[in-house]
Design a protein around this motif. Structure first.
Motif, PDB file in Angstrom:
ATOM      1  N   LEU A 191      -3.163  -0.804  -7.512  1.00 55.99           N
ATOM      2  CA  LEU A 191      -3.748  -1.963  -6.837  1.00 55.99           C
ATOM      3  C   LEU A 191      -4.749  -2.712  -7.702  1.00 55.99           C
ATOM      4  O   LEU A 191      -5.049  -3.880  -7.428  1.00 55.99           O
ATOM      5  N   HIS A 239       0.817  -1.218   0.000  1.00 53.25           N
ATOM      6  CA  HIS A 239       0.000   0.000   0.000  1.00 53.25           C
ATOM      7  C   HIS A 239       0.848   1.265   0.000  1.00 53.25           C
ATOM      8  O   HIS A 239       0.437   2.283  -0.585  1.00 53.25           O
ATOM      9  N   ARG A 240       2.015   1.239   0.587  1.00 49.55           N
ATOM     10  CA  ARG A 240       2.888   2.409   0.511  1.00 49.55           C
ATOM     11  C   ARG A 240       3.381   2.620  -0.920  1.00 49.55           C
ATOM     12  O   ARG A 240       3.479   3.770  -1.387  1.00 49.55           O
ATOM     13  N   HIS A 279      -5.166   4.437   2.355  1.00 45.94           N
ATOM     14  CA  HIS A 279      -4.537   3.121   2.342  1.00 45.94           C
ATOM     15  C   HIS A 279      -4.563   2.477   3.720  1.00 45.94           C
ATOM     16  O   HIS A 279      -4.696   1.251   3.833  1.00 45.94           O
ATOM     17  N   CYS A 326       0.602   4.715   6.655  1.00 47.75           N
ATOM     18  CA  CYS A 326       0.164   4.922   5.269  1.00 47.75           C
ATOM     19  C   CYS A 326      -0.726   6.158   5.243  1.00 47.75           C
ATOM     20  O   CYS A 326      -1.098   6.693   6.288  1.00 47.75           O
ATOM     21  N   ILE A 377      -6.142  -1.279   4.602  1.00 45.85           N
ATOM     22  CA  ILE A 377      -5.443  -2.309   5.370  1.00 45.85           C
ATOM     23  C   ILE A 377      -6.279  -2.746   6.563  1.00 45.85           C
ATOM     24  O   ILE A 377      -6.424  -3.952   6.835  1.00 45.85           O
ATOM     25  N   ARG A 427      -4.974  -6.040  -5.440  1.00 45.98           N
ATOM     26  CA  ARG A 427      -5.730  -5.870  -4.202  1.00 45.98           C
ATOM     27  C   ARG A 427      -6.547  -7.105  -3.852  1.00 45.98           C
ATOM     28  O   ARG A 427      -6.781  -7.379  -2.666  1.00 45.98           O
ATOM     29  N   ALA A 481       1.686   1.738  -3.559  1.00 47.01           N
ATOM     30  CA  ALA A 481       0.516   2.244  -4.275  1.00 47.01           C
ATOM     31  C   ALA A 481       0.317   3.732  -4.011  1.00 47.01           C
ATOM     32  O   ALA A 481       0.011   4.506  -4.934  1.00 47.01           O
TER      33      ALA A 481
END
Length: 300
Positions: A65, A55-56, A201, A197, A205, A95, A58
């Motif tokens: 994702l 996610h970081r 994001h 994040c 998570i 994702r 992204a």
């Protein structure tokens, strides 16, 4: 909290495990420590670190994702769930791979994501977040390969032999993916405070952690409709772990990391699973009993 520590150790002993735990009030910073800085084997708990790295990247625009990825039928990382157990080729988004990795601990999904994100990037992420005692040495396929190699010609059947168990690199924090309970609660606190994040994001998570399907470990300690448990388990021979956040309807939020090792090599040990929930409940009850809890509620 010496009384709570005594209860924890009694619970671990009665379940036939050694345990390491750290529990943290996400808002007040109050904590409970029972071996919180001892190195532990993360097993599939390390999938949380991979998820954060994904996610970081992204958020930085390094990947999308919704990007579609091919997963052929051959060469998949072994496992009993998700793509690891499926027989036909699959195409899905990053994702959705992350969904399988976190909800059913799909090893194949995890390694497909690792191939896209990179093991070095996972370690760079944990380092950037100040998790100085957290490090991934292997992909999940490589980790399982060390178990097969160390088990020798006896294969899975040899994993009931204490001598074989004792030589598994996968059970030695110095030779496999590892962390500490305190590092894991620090990561969870950062995720719940949107410090790991961006808020978008971080919310994604937290959603995935809340969708994990296994109710037999941490969630078993909180059998209430209005208490929410979000977590990630990890398992290897004799090892049962879970890290997660317990949220109460009054706003209390508690990050808990429990890592255990059983004396018995048996694959099915319900007491060893359940003590993770028991230990988490003991720790959270102790944190909620502190004066800081009353201050936050405007009572004190």
């Amino acid at each position: 909290m010496s009384g709570a520590t005594g209860l924890l150790r009694k619970a671990f002993a009665e379940a036939g495990v050694t345990g390491r735990l750290h529990a943290l009030d996400i808002d007040s910073g109050a904590d409970l420590d029972d071996g919180a800085d001892r190195p532990v084997v993360t097993a599939s708990v390390h999938k949380l670190c991979l998820l954060v790295a994904l996610h970081r990247q992204a958020a930085d625009g390094a990947l999308d994702l919704t990007e579609q990825t091919e997963c052929p039928a051959a060469g998949r990382t072994p496992g009993p769930t998700g793509l690891a157990a499926m027989l036909d080729p699959v195409r899905m988004s990053l994702r959705d791979l992350a969904f399988l990795m976190m909800t059913v601990s799909d090893n194949t999904a995890a390694d497909v994501l690792l191939a896209r994100v990179g093991l070095d990037a996972v370690n760079a992420t944990t380092a950037a977040l100040g998790l100085d005692r957290t490090h991934a040495r292997h992909t999940f396929g490589e980790l399982l390969a060390t178990v097969r190699q160390d088990a020798g010609p006896g294969g899975a059947r040899a994993l009931v032999d204490p001598h074989v168990i004792g030589r598994l690199r996968a059970l030695d924090p110095a030779r496999t993916n590892h962390s500490t309970p305190r590092d894991m609660t620090r990561l969870l606190r950062a995720l719940w405070r949107d410090e790991a994040c961006t808020p978008e994001h971080g919310a994604a998570i937290r959603r995935l952690l809340g969708l994990q399907v296994w109710p037999h470990r941490m969630a078993s300690g909180f059998p209430f409709d209005d208490v929410h448990v979000a977590g990630k388990t990890g398992s290897l021979p004799t090892l049962r772990n879970e890290v997660g956040v317990i949220e109460y309807p009054d706003g209390g939020r508690y990050a808990v990391a429990v890592f255990t090792r059983a004396a018995s090599p048996a694959a099915l040990l319900p007491a060893a699973d359940a003590v993770i929930g028991t230990a988490a409940r003991i720790a959270v009850d102790a944190l909620r009993a502190q004066p800081a809890r009353n201050t936050r509620e405007g009572i004190g």
